[in-house]
Design a protein around this motif. Structure first.
Motif, short mmCIF file in Angstrom:
data_model
loop_
_atom_site.label_atom_id
_atom_site.label_comp_id
_atom_site.label_asym_id
_atom_site.label_seq_id
_atom_site.Cartn_x
_atom_site.Cartn_y
_atom_site.Cartn_z
N UNK A 173 0.86 -1.18 0.00
CA UNK A 173 0.00 0.00 0.00
C UNK A 173 0.90 1.23 0.00
N UNK A 174 0.75 2.08 -1.01
CA UNK A 174 1.58 3.28 -1.07
C UNK A 174 1.26 4.26 0.05
N UNK A 175 0.13 4.06 0.71
CA UNK A 175 -0.22 4.84 1.89
C UNK A 175 0.14 4.08 3.15
N UNK A 176 -0.38 4.50 4.31
CA UNK A 176 -0.08 3.82 5.58
C UNK A 176 -0.88 2.52 5.72
N UNK A 182 -4.80 -2.83 6.16
CA UNK A 182 -5.04 -3.83 7.20
C UNK A 182 -6.49 -3.82 7.68
N UNK A 183 -7.09 -2.68 8.02
CA UNK A 183 -8.50 -2.70 8.43
C UNK A 183 -9.44 -3.22 7.34
N UNK A 184 -9.08 -3.00 6.08
CA UNK A 184 -9.94 -3.46 4.99
C UNK A 184 -9.94 -4.98 4.86
N UNK A 195 -1.11 -9.50 9.24
CA UNK A 195 -0.07 -8.83 10.03
C UNK A 195 0.53 -7.68 9.24
N UNK A 196 0.68 -6.55 9.91
CA UNK A 196 1.37 -5.40 9.32
C UNK A 196 2.86 -5.64 9.47
#
Length: 290
Positions: A173-176, A182-184, A195-196
């Motif tokens: 993900x180019x964002x955080x 992860x929530x999606x 896991x992140x």
């Protein structure tokens, strides 16, 4: 040398005599490697000294096995690679364990990523097989990130239907990632590991798969105890691995949850924290840590 005292130098409980360490396990990105993704210069002589002392060294990473093998080429004799966040473990080219995903789960994950992208999330899936990684996105920005961690990868029309044992699906993900991707994937969290594993990465694996589970199997197979195990980590995919060792070190640059979980604190990845800590605990000859 750092201008402020190293966390290692102020950590209580470190032995004055060499610790009885038989196994050293380290994460790669944010831990052994500095922020420029460089291997510390002192690693190769340190590995030679560990081998001389019959201490096993094991990289444990979300990275692909082929990538890790390339990084340690020529220095990997007897080394155990805990690759793909523990879903694929290899020693001297021989698979010790793996934990493939069901094809139906892979298909659902690929569809979920496609749906996220259709809603405007700048995300792509990396379907991680034993033989190769597989991606559908073809833009250079995404492929540049893939190449960092997956030297063996292929662009395919349908990543949900590859002819390989898929051991993990990674999302970039180019964002955080911790706040967006992860929530999606909450619908998968009840049945699988979500896991992140970095600022921009989320990994989805089977429910019992993680670096810690792979490490515990390795300890049992080799007759090595947690008290004889030294572990280093910096991110959330390292938590279970830290639980499997009494000598569990978070890097000074680690995620706050990792620092809270580890028993000890090492200098940062940019301050050669892994090698400096190994040298201190095992009383290695001066100069090995670089």
């Amino acid at each position: 040398m750092p201008s402020t005292p190293s966390p290692l130098l102020t950590t209580p409980g470190l032995p004055t005599a060499p610790a009885d360490i038989r196994l050293v396990v380290t994460d790669m990105d944010g831990t052994l490697l500095d922020d420029a993704k460089r291997i510390p210069a002192g690693l190769w002589p340190t590995l030679a000294e560990l081998r001389r002392r019959d201490v096993l060294f094991s990289p444990a990473s979300g990275r692909q096995y082929a990538t890790l093998a390339e990084q340690f080429a020529g220095n990997d004799e007897g080394m155990v690679f805990i690759a793909e966040n523990g879903t694929y473990v290899v020693r001297d080219g021989v698979e010790l364990s793996s934990d493939p995903l069901e094809p139906s789960v892979v298909a659902r994950l690929v569809k979920a990523v496609r749906d996220l992208a259709a809603r405007g999330v700048d995300v792509g899936a990396v379907v991680c097989g034993k033989r190769s990684a597989y991606v559908e996105r073809t833009d250079e920005a995404f492929l540049a990130e893939v190449r960092r961690y997956y030297v063996r990868h292929r662009i395919v029309a349908d990543a949900s239907a590859v002819d390989d044992d898929v051991i993990k699906v990674a999302l970039f993900d180019f964002g955080p990632a911790e706040r967006t991707t992860a929530p999606a994937l909450a619908s998968f969290a009840g049945t699988h590991q979500v896991v992140v594993s970095g600022e921009h990465w989320v990994d989805v694996m089977n429910p019992a798969a993680n670096k810690g589970a792979a490490l515990r199997r390795l300890q049992q197979a080799l007759g090595i105890t947690p008290a004889q195990t030294l572990v280093f980590g910096d991110y959330l995919n390292d938590l279970e691995m830290l639980d499997a060792a009494e000598w569990a070190f978070a890097m000074a640059n680690a995620h706050p949850e990792v620092i809270g979980r580890a028993r000890h604190l090492a200098p940062s990845n940019n301050d050669n924290g892994v090698l400096r800590t190994i040298a201190r605990l095992l009383h290695l000859p001066p100069g090995l840590s670089g």
